[in-house]
Design a protein around this motif. Structure first.
Motif, short mmCIF file in Angstrom:
data_model
loop_
_atom_site.label_atom_id
_atom_site.label_comp_id
_atom_site.label_asym_id
_atom_site.label_seq_id
_atom_site.Cartn_x
_atom_site.Cartn_y
_atom_site.Cartn_z
N ASP A 98 0.82 -1.21 0.00
CA ASP A 98 0.00 0.00 0.00
C ASP A 98 0.85 1.26 0.00
OD1 ASP A 98 -2.27 -1.56 0.00
OD2 ASP A 98 -2.60 -1.40 2.17
N THR A 101 1.80 1.81 -3.62
CA THR A 101 0.64 2.21 -4.41
C THR A 101 0.32 3.69 -4.20
OG1 THR A 101 -0.32 -0.01 -4.33
CG2 THR A 101 -1.82 1.80 -4.81
N ASP A 206 -9.57 -8.15 7.10
CA ASP A 206 -10.20 -7.92 5.80
C ASP A 206 -11.65 -7.47 5.97
OD1 ASP A 206 -7.87 -8.70 4.64
OD2 ASP A 206 -8.65 -10.48 3.65
N THR A 210 -13.55 -3.89 5.03
CA THR A 210 -14.76 -3.85 4.21
C THR A 210 -15.91 -3.17 4.95
OG1 THR A 210 -14.11 -5.89 3.06
CG2 THR A 210 -16.43 -5.28 2.96
N THR A 260 -14.46 1.35 -1.36
CA THR A 260 -14.21 -0.07 -1.59
C THR A 260 -12.89 -0.46 -0.95
OG1 THR A 260 -15.37 0.05 -3.71
CG2 THR A 260 -13.98 -1.88 -3.33
N ASP A 262 -9.53 -2.54 -0.33
CA ASP A 262 -8.58 -3.27 -1.17
C ASP A 262 -7.58 -3.95 -0.23
OD1 ASP A 262 -6.96 -4.29 -3.10
OD2 ASP A 262 -6.19 -2.38 -3.82
N LYS A 264 -5.64 -6.61 -0.34
CA LYS A 264 -4.62 -7.55 -0.80
C LYS A 264 -3.25 -7.29 -0.19
CE LYS A 264 -3.17 -5.26 -5.15
NZ LYS A 264 -3.89 -4.01 -4.90
N MET A 282 -8.27 1.79 1.02
CA MET A 282 -9.60 1.84 0.41
C MET A 282 -9.53 2.73 -0.83
SD MET A 282 -12.09 2.37 3.75
CE MET A 282 -11.49 4.05 3.99
N THR A 283 -10.48 2.52 -1.73
CA THR A 283 -10.65 3.38 -2.89
C THR A 283 -12.02 4.02 -2.82
OG1 THR A 283 -9.22 2.00 -4.27
CG2 THR A 283 -10.72 3.49 -5.41
N LEU A 321 -7.61 7.53 -3.35
CA LEU A 321 -7.03 6.48 -2.52
C LEU A 321 -7.11 6.91 -1.06
CD1 LEU A 321 -3.82 5.44 -4.52
CD2 LEU A 321 -6.07 4.34 -4.52
#
Length: 350
Positions: A98, A101, A206, A210, A260, A262, A264, A282-283, A321
């Protein structure tokens, strides 16, 4: 691990002119989580080549962890604004997951790294906890203070192989007044938690990511996600901003926000009380739909550059982001956020 007292800004207390000191007794981070990532040359983090056998390697002492953290953060800041493929490659040598990113998106957006990103301005890091064992992966949890904004940043550095130097995997600013619970009691360590596993927690990391993303949705969800508290400064700032936009749009257009998770590259590890702290991403997608009473919407310059047009006649969407830090209680209680930031990265319209 001895926990530092916190000031109202959520940072270790210091006297005027006194630098933030490294924690004297830090807990272990006996890691058991593996995520995808590339190796980096040891020289980038100022490390000597690691031994071939993990069992023969000595853990870093406090001064060693301090030096490694300072060098990795300095290296990350040095390439934070480098553009293009060359910049992306340079950042990939000192960052992963992250942190990488977000940093790549920040460089592409052309934003400065001094306080606008998730690194803050250069300051001496304070090591909160580090690995004590002889095995890999190994981690360092550290904090820095941006004096200009009184913002405290949390950083996670990980070395996943004996031949791999420490790299930055997560870096997120904390909320003012927020505090990180004790990471571990001295000598017992704080193992990484599998983000997909509940493992004695109120919910898996996770699922927490969410759920928190769902709680931030606008219009607000009809049913609040169970076990999630979104009563924090990040939620309040998003709500205030959305309210201002809705007021400006009036009946000419409608605004919807979707967050959303993310997970991973999420990083999570156990706290002393049995809970866990999670660093995730998150996005957010903001969608503005033009109403029947409006022929078009004229966009501000910032949005027009992202969308590629000064006007839209149907709809516009903006993507941001959002790195976040969540604290998950053991067995029962609500998941809470202690840090987050946002970065507008792209847009499109029609």
């Amino acid at each position: 691990m001895t926990r530092h007292p916190a000031s109202p800004q959520g940072r270790p207390v210091t006297r005027p002119g006194e630098r933030v000191r490294r924690a004297g007794a830090v807990g272990a981070l006996a890691l058991a989580l593996a995520t995808a990532g590339c190796g980096v040359p040891d020289t980038l983090a100022g490390l000597h080549p690691a031994p071939a056998e993990p069992a023969a390697a000595e853990p870093l002492d406090g001064d060693g962890a301090q030096a490694v953290t300072a060098r990795v953060l300095d290296a990350a800041r040095a390439v934070a604004t480098d553009t293009g493929k060359k910049g992306n490659r340079a950042r990939a040598e000192v960052m992963r997951g992250d942190a990488l990113t977000y940093a790549n998106a920040l460089a592409k957006a052309g934003a400065a790294s001094d306080g606008e990103g998730a690194l803050g301005t250069a300051s001496e890091p304070t090591v909160i906890a580090q690995s004590e064992g002889r095995d890999w992966p190994r981690a360092i949890l550290a904090t820095t203070l941006d004096d200009a904004t009184s913002t405290q940043y949390l950083h996670v550095l990980v070395s996943r192989k004996p031949t791999e130097a420490f790299v930055l995997e997560a870096s997120v600013p904390m909320f003012g007044g927020a505090a990180l619970p004790a990471v571990a009691t001295e000598g017992t360590g704080s193992p990484f938690v599998d983000p997909s596993a509940r493992d004695g927690l109120a919910m898996s990391p996770d699922k927490a990511l969410t759920g928190y993303a769902s709680a931030l949705r606008r219009p607000e969800p009809e049913k609040e996600p169970k076990g999630i508290s979104a009563e924090d400064p990040f939620h309040d700032a998003l709500t205030a901003s959305a309210d201002r936009q809705a007021k400006a749009l009036k009946k000419l257009a409608t605004l919807r926000q979707k967050h959303t998770a993310d997970p991973k590259d999420a990083v999570a590890f156990r706290l002393a009380d049995g809970g866990a702290v999670t660093f995730g991403l998150m996005t957010r997608t903001d969608t503005i739909t033009v109403g029947k009473k409006a022929k078009e919407l004229v966009l501000p310059t910032t949005y027009a550059k992202l969308v590629g047009s000064r006007k839209v006649t149907e709809s516009m969407s903006l993507t941001s982001l959002e790195p976040v830090i969540l604290v998950i209680p053991a067995d029962s209680g609500d998941v809470t956020a202690i840090g987050a930031t946002e970065l507008l990265v792209s847009g499109k319209g029609s």
